[in-house]
Write a protein that holds these residues in place. Structure first.
Motif, PDB file in Angstrom:
ATOM      1  N   LYS A 139       0.832  -1.193   0.000  1.00 43.72           N
ATOM      2  CA  LYS A 139       0.000   0.000   0.000  1.00 43.72           C
ATOM      3  C   LYS A 139       0.874   1.253   0.000  1.00 43.72           C
ATOM      4  O   LYS A 139       2.001   1.253   0.500  1.00 43.72           O
ATOM      5  N   SER A 140       0.313   2.317  -0.530  1.00 47.62           N
ATOM      6  CA  SER A 140       1.089   3.551  -0.641  1.00 47.62           C
ATOM      7  C   SER A 140       1.516   4.065   0.723  1.00 47.62           C
ATOM      8  O   SER A 140       2.645   4.533   0.910  1.00 47.62           O
ATOM      9  N   ARG A 141       0.635   3.966   1.716  1.00 48.62           N
ATOM     10  CA  ARG A 141       0.998   4.478   3.039  1.00 48.62           C
ATOM     11  C   ARG A 141       2.084   3.631   3.682  1.00 48.62           C
ATOM     12  O   ARG A 141       2.973   4.141   4.362  1.00 48.62           O
ATOM     13  N   VAL A 142       2.010   2.339   3.462  1.00 46.78           N
ATOM     14  CA  VAL A 142       3.047   1.462   3.999  1.00 46.78           C
ATOM     15  C   VAL A 142       4.383   1.761   3.322  1.00 46.78           C
ATOM     16  O   VAL A 142       5.430   1.807   3.979  1.00 46.78           O
ATOM     17  N   LEU A 143       4.342   1.964   2.015  1.00 44.94           N
ATOM     18  CA  LEU A 143       5.558   2.326   1.299  1.00 44.94           C
ATOM     19  C   LEU A 143       6.144   3.633   1.823  1.00 44.94           C
ATOM     20  O   LEU A 143       7.356   3.761   2.007  1.00 44.94           O
ATOM     21  N   PHE A 144       5.255   4.598   2.069  1.00 40.57           N
ATOM     22  CA  PHE A 144       5.720   5.892   2.552  1.00 40.57           C
ATOM     23  C   PHE A 144       6.409   5.755   3.907  1.00 40.57           C
ATOM     24  O   PHE A 144       7.482   6.330   4.130  1.00 40.57           O
ATOM     25  N   MET A 145       5.809   4.991   4.822  1.00 40.22           N
ATOM     26  CA  MET A 145       6.428   4.789   6.131  1.00 40.22           C
ATOM     27  C   MET A 145       7.764   4.068   5.985  1.00 40.22           C
ATOM     28  O   MET A 145       8.710   4.324   6.723  1.00 40.22           O
ATOM     29  N   ARG A 146       7.839   3.180   5.006  1.00 42.11           N
ATOM     30  CA  ARG A 146       9.087   2.455   4.799  1.00 42.11           C
ATOM     31  C   ARG A 146      10.184   3.386   4.281  1.00 42.11           C
ATOM     32  O   ARG A 146      11.349   3.275   4.664  1.00 42.11           O
ATOM     33  N   VAL A 147       9.800   4.306   3.403  1.00 42.63           N
ATOM     34  CA  VAL A 147      10.774   5.300   2.920  1.00 42.63           C
ATOM     35  C   VAL A 147      11.256   6.162   4.084  1.00 42.63           C
ATOM     36  O   VAL A 147      12.452   6.457   4.197  1.00 42.63           O
ATOM     37  N   ARG A 149      11.516   5.321   7.171  1.00 42.76           N
ATOM     38  CA  ARG A 149      12.446   4.551   8.002  1.00 42.76           C
ATOM     39  C   ARG A 149      13.846   4.522   7.387  1.00 42.76           C
ATOM     40  O   ARG A 149      14.849   4.420   8.115  1.00 42.76           O
ATOM     41  N   LEU A 150      13.939   4.609   6.077  1.00 39.98           N
ATOM     42  CA  LEU A 150      15.249   4.629   5.428  1.00 39.98           C
ATOM     43  C   LEU A 150      15.997   5.934   5.683  1.00 39.98           C
ATOM     44  O   LEU A 150      17.203   6.016   5.451  1.00 39.98           O
ATOM     45  N   ASP A 154      19.833   9.785   8.680  1.00 39.40           N
ATOM     46  CA  ASP A 154      19.866  11.239   8.531  1.00 39.40           C
ATOM     47  C   ASP A 154      19.042  11.940   9.608  1.00 39.40           C
ATOM     48  O   ASP A 154      18.664  13.108   9.433  1.00 39.40           O
ATOM     49  N   LEU A 155      18.771  11.250  10.703  1.00 34.02           N
ATOM     50  CA  LEU A 155      17.921  11.803  11.754  1.00 34.02           C
ATOM     51  C   LEU A 155      18.447  13.119  12.321  1.00 34.02           C
ATOM     52  O   LEU A 155      17.654  14.042  12.545  1.00 34.02           O
ATOM     53  N   MET A 266      12.341   9.273  -4.896  1.00 32.00           N
ATOM     54  CA  MET A 266      12.043   8.861  -3.524  1.00 32.00           C
ATOM     55  C   MET A 266      12.587   9.867  -2.522  1.00 32.00           C
ATOM     56  O   MET A 266      11.884  10.296  -1.606  1.00 32.00           O
ATOM     57  N   GLY A 267      13.861  10.243  -2.700  1.00 29.24           N
ATOM     58  CA  GLY A 267      14.476  11.149  -1.737  1.00 29.24           C
ATOM     59  C   GLY A 267      13.930  12.559  -1.812  1.00 29.24           C
ATOM     60  O   GLY A 267      13.535  13.139  -0.801  1.00 29.24           O
ATOM     61  N   MET A 268      13.878  13.098  -3.027  1.00 30.93           N
ATOM     62  CA  MET A 268      13.461  14.491  -3.190  1.00 30.93           C
ATOM     63  C   MET A 268      12.004  14.694  -2.803  1.00 30.93           C
ATOM     64  O   MET A 268      11.682  15.520  -1.940  1.00 30.93           O
ATOM     65  N   THR A 269      11.131  13.941  -3.420  1.00 26.98           N
ATOM     66  CA  THR A 269       9.707  14.195  -3.247  1.00 26.98           C
ATOM     67  C   THR A 269       9.246  13.886  -1.832  1.00 26.98           C
ATOM     68  O   THR A 269       8.542  14.677  -1.211  1.00 26.98           O
ATOM     69  N   VAL A 270       9.658  12.742  -1.318  1.00 26.20           N
ATOM     70  CA  VAL A 270       9.180  12.350   0.012  1.00 26.20           C
ATOM     71  C   VAL A 270       9.709  13.283   1.088  1.00 26.20           C
ATOM     72  O   VAL A 270       8.950  13.814   1.903  1.00 26.20           O
ATOM     73  N   CYS A 271      11.028  13.526   1.081  1.00 30.08           N
ATOM     74  CA  CYS A 271      11.599  14.352   2.150  1.00 30.08           C
ATOM     75  C   CYS A 271      11.096  15.788   2.069  1.00 30.08           C
ATOM     76  O   CYS A 271      10.721  16.380   3.082  1.00 30.08           O
ATOM     77  N   LEU A 272      11.071  16.355   0.871  1.00 28.33           N
ATOM     78  CA  LEU A 272      10.611  17.728   0.739  1.00 28.33           C
ATOM     79  C   LEU A 272       9.118  17.844   1.031  1.00 28.33           C
ATOM     80  O   LEU A 272       8.661  18.844   1.576  1.00 28.33           O
TER      81      LEU A 272
END
Length: 714
Positions: A139-147, A149-150, A154-155, A266-272
């Motif tokens: 699912k998209s939400r599960v994928l998002f949470m997984r991203v 966690r990656l 960089d915390l 993945m990095g740009m869109t999700v983090c921003l």
């Protein structure tokens, strides 16, 4: 389908009955419940009763309670009690709806509950969805949470960005507040000191907001860069561990698209987007608090837009995400077509197929263009509907704001501040619903990346055997094999053979009968469907991966050299390889003499794919690359086609203590072999020395006669 159709009227009926039941309960029992039991006990008692009655009523009508319905009923029941309790604790008083059964209060409370339930549904995934983390079904939400966690390494950067984000939001929130104060000061009794202080605070908050916004953006961009490099490396390592059959079924363009484009997305869109989401959420909460202090009635009116905007957003996300995924796949297919043509440009040119390939690529581009038009049309319609909704809400707010000023319930400055907040709040609420949907769209690219990251190679590399002493004995025992791309076509059938240490074994026979397949199986590019291959009386899969590929080395007919020097190519994959070992291997491969004739010797660049060297020179360097590893089993697959007779004789006798397997069509090459194996129809048809096979006058004898008759050198 019939079950779905029959359930729709039932759900509509349930919605109508629950709405009427809740309004009746609110109108009849709300205020009396509160006055009868006391303020707090009444509020929370009515909330509990409301939850129980609505749950029982929904269960009776529907026969089952979905988790989303339970959450909505809980929000609808508890939100008034939570709001009135908070109002009492913060402002030492209740709102006008605290003890009222007015329909207006019920409508505003229901709207706020729908907004809260919708936000809950969007942001918090169900447990059953979190458990369904399976490849394409993710699912998209599960994928998002997984991203997310990656991003754990960089915390510190993310926390620093969050601190700057919070400070920037706080500064931005107070600018409209002091703007309203300035208007009230100018419109009433002008006080120079108050006016100066208000302007100074406005300037300080503006400056602080700008500085903090810059710090936030810088830290988050650093986190994005670190994440992108890390995920690209992780994906690349995973891809290099896959079996050869994987690369035969997956297009190169698709792999490069995932590796270069989707990892960056993945990095740009999700983090921003997380940056925008957190900033907007914090700002929205703060604005609502300030707006409640200015006018709670207008605040509830503004919040009634949220459910409508959420419903529109959900419909938009469904279609837009589907079309975005289709565009990504179409672009991957177009890249694959371009890569295929560029890689085989000589074939395209020789068959005069330039126009054909241009048309094929044009069709791919047309597909992308059509999908983008559909996607952009959906977005344009969504933006139009969203703007019309916001415009209608602004008209209502101005109308009621004028009434409240006439009644003395707020000042003109307060209304200006409220309008400024409402303008930002409307954008923020729409951004919240949009940005979360956009994040779900962005993780569509992550889905393919995670499919590759989660994929386990079908050919295991988990062996641990690595003995110090090893003989080159190879045994094929009743091996049956078919390639993954053609599982119905058997290449080897009950194949049984032994290769003895220190001997030269030659495979001969027509093309496509399984000779090179045996070499591929020895390298563990594939696993046989049945039977086994033993190396030193142990199964091949028992050996440690790197150890096995150092002991069994293949030189193919078309060797691939990598960009770099000759020295780099000979020592490829070896960490501690001395110049002396490189030179000795080159001498054994009859490559040292021509290397020394080059201007830079072993430091000469070979060019892309070895293009700076002749084919026979590339062949000798490939042989040197194999010999420098001192393998126990050396496989020469059709290499003599690029060597002259002198070079051929100089290469092969250099392996007296190794098991040498030669695959050749030139029968003269293998006349001196200790064992010649004629392979046909995936089986061993004949086996023996050259003279023994000639005396048998069987398939080998006829093959030799056929080549001589056709004018080819046997």
């Amino acid at each position: 389908m019939e079950g779905i159709k029959s359930s729709i009227p039932r759900k509509i009926l349930a919605f109508i009955l629950l709405t009427l039941g809740d309004f009746a309960l609110f109108y009849v029992s709300g205020a009396s419940f509160t006055h009868g039991l006391g303020v707090y006990a009444g509020l929370w008692g009515f909330a509990a009763a409301r939850f129980v009655i609505l749950s029982v009523l929904a269960l009776f009508i529907l026969g089952d309670l979905a988790p989303v319905l339970i959450r909505f009923i809980a929000t609808l029941s508890l939100l008034p009690a939570v709001y009135e309790t908070g109002t009492k604790l913060l402002y030492d008083g209740f709102s006008e709806c605290g003890f009222s059964s007015d329909w207006w209060c019920w409508l505003m409370g229901s709207g706020a509950s729908v907004a809260a339930a919708l936000f809950w549904e969007i942001t918090i995934p169900d447990a059953d969805e979190a458990a369904s983390e399976k490849k394409s079904k993710q699912k998209s939400r599960v994928l998002f949470m997984r991203v997310l966690r990656l991003f754990r390494p960089d915390l510190p950067l993310l926390l620093g960005g969050l601190v700057f984000l919070s400070l920037a939001v706080l500064c931005d929130m107070f600018i409209p507040f002091y703007t309203g104060k300035v208007i009230d000061i100018l419109g009433a009794h002008y006080q120079a000191n108050e006016f100066t202080m208000a302007v100074i605070f406005m300037g300080l908050f503006s400056l602080g907001g700008s500085v903090c916004a810059g710090g936030r953006g810088g830290l988050l961009l650093c986190a994005v860069g670190s994440f992108t490099c890390r995920i690209k490396l992780k994906l690349f390592e995973t891809l290099t561990k896959q079996e050869i059959g994987f690369f035969e079924t997956i297009k190169t363009g698709e792999i490069t698209s995932r590796l270069s484009r989707d990892t960056k997305s993945m990095g740009m869109t999700v983090c921003l987007n997380v940056n925008v989401l957190l900033r907007t959420f914090v700002k929205t909460v703060g604005m609502i608090s300030l707006m409640m202090s200015l006018s709670w009635k207008l605040t509830f009116l503004v919040l009634m837009e949220t459910p409508v905007a959420g419903a529109i957003q959900n419909v938009y996300d469904t279609y837009y995400q589907r079309l975005s995924l289709a565009v990504q796949d179409a672009m991957a297919h177009a890249n694959d077509t371009a890569n295929e043509v560029v890689s085989n440009i000589q074939v395209v040119r020789s068959f005069n197929a330039e126009k054909h390939e241009a048309n094929r690529y044009n069709q791919r581009l047309k597909t992308i263009h059509e999908l983008k038009i559909r996607r952009d049309t959906v977005r344009a319609i969504y933006l139009l509907v969203r703007r019309l909704t916001g415009l209608g809400m602004q008209v209502l707010m101005l109308y009621y704001g004028r009434l409240f000023i006439q009644r003395g319930q707020m000042t003109a400055g307060n209304l200006v501040s409220f309008i400024m907040y409402q303008s930002d709040l409307g954008d923020n609420i729409r951004t919240l619903t949009y940005i979360f949907g956009d994040m779900l769209n962005s993780v569509g690219a992550a889905g393919k990346v995670f499919e590759y990251l989660d994929r386990k190679p079908e050919v295991s590399t988990e062996g641990t055997l690595a003995p110090d002493q090893l003989k080159g004995n190879i045994q094929f025992k009743h091996v049956n094999f078919a390639y993954p791309t053609c599982p119905g076509k058997s290449v080897l059938q009950d194949f049984t053979l032994e290769l003895k240490p220190g001997q030269m074994t030659a495979f001969v026979g027509p093309s496509g009968e399984g000779k090179s397949t045996c070499a591929s199986l020895l390298q563990r590019f594939y696993e046989p469907q049945s039977g086994e291959i033993l190396f030193n009386n142990e199964p091949l899969k028992s050996y440690e991966h790197h150890y096995l590929h150092k002991k069994i080395v293949v030189v193919s007919q078309e060797p691939m050299l990598f960009t770099g020097s000759i020295k780099d190519n000979i020592s490829y994959g070896l960490k501690d390889c001395t110049d002396r070992e490189i030179e000795d291997a080159a001498r054994k491969a009859n490559a040292h003499d021509f290397i020394m004739l080059l201007e830079k010797g072993y430091d000469t660049e070979v060019g892309e794919g070895g293009g700076q060297l002749a084919k026979s020179e590339r062949q000798r360097i490939a042989i040197a690359r194999a010999l420098v590893r001192q393998p126990q089993v050396l496989i020469l697959d059709e290499i003599t086609s690029s060597l002259d007779d002198d070079s051929e004789q100089k290469v092969q006798p250099q392996c007296p203590n190794q098991t040498l397997l030669v695959i050749a069509h030139r029968l003269k090459t293998i006349e001196g072999a200790d064992q010649i194996v004629l392979i046909g129809n995936g089986r061993v048809q004949e086996r023996g020395t050259h003279q023994e096979l000639i005396d048998m006058k069987g398939h080998y004898y006829r093959l030799r006669e056929k080549l001589s008759t056709n004018g080819h050198s046997p």
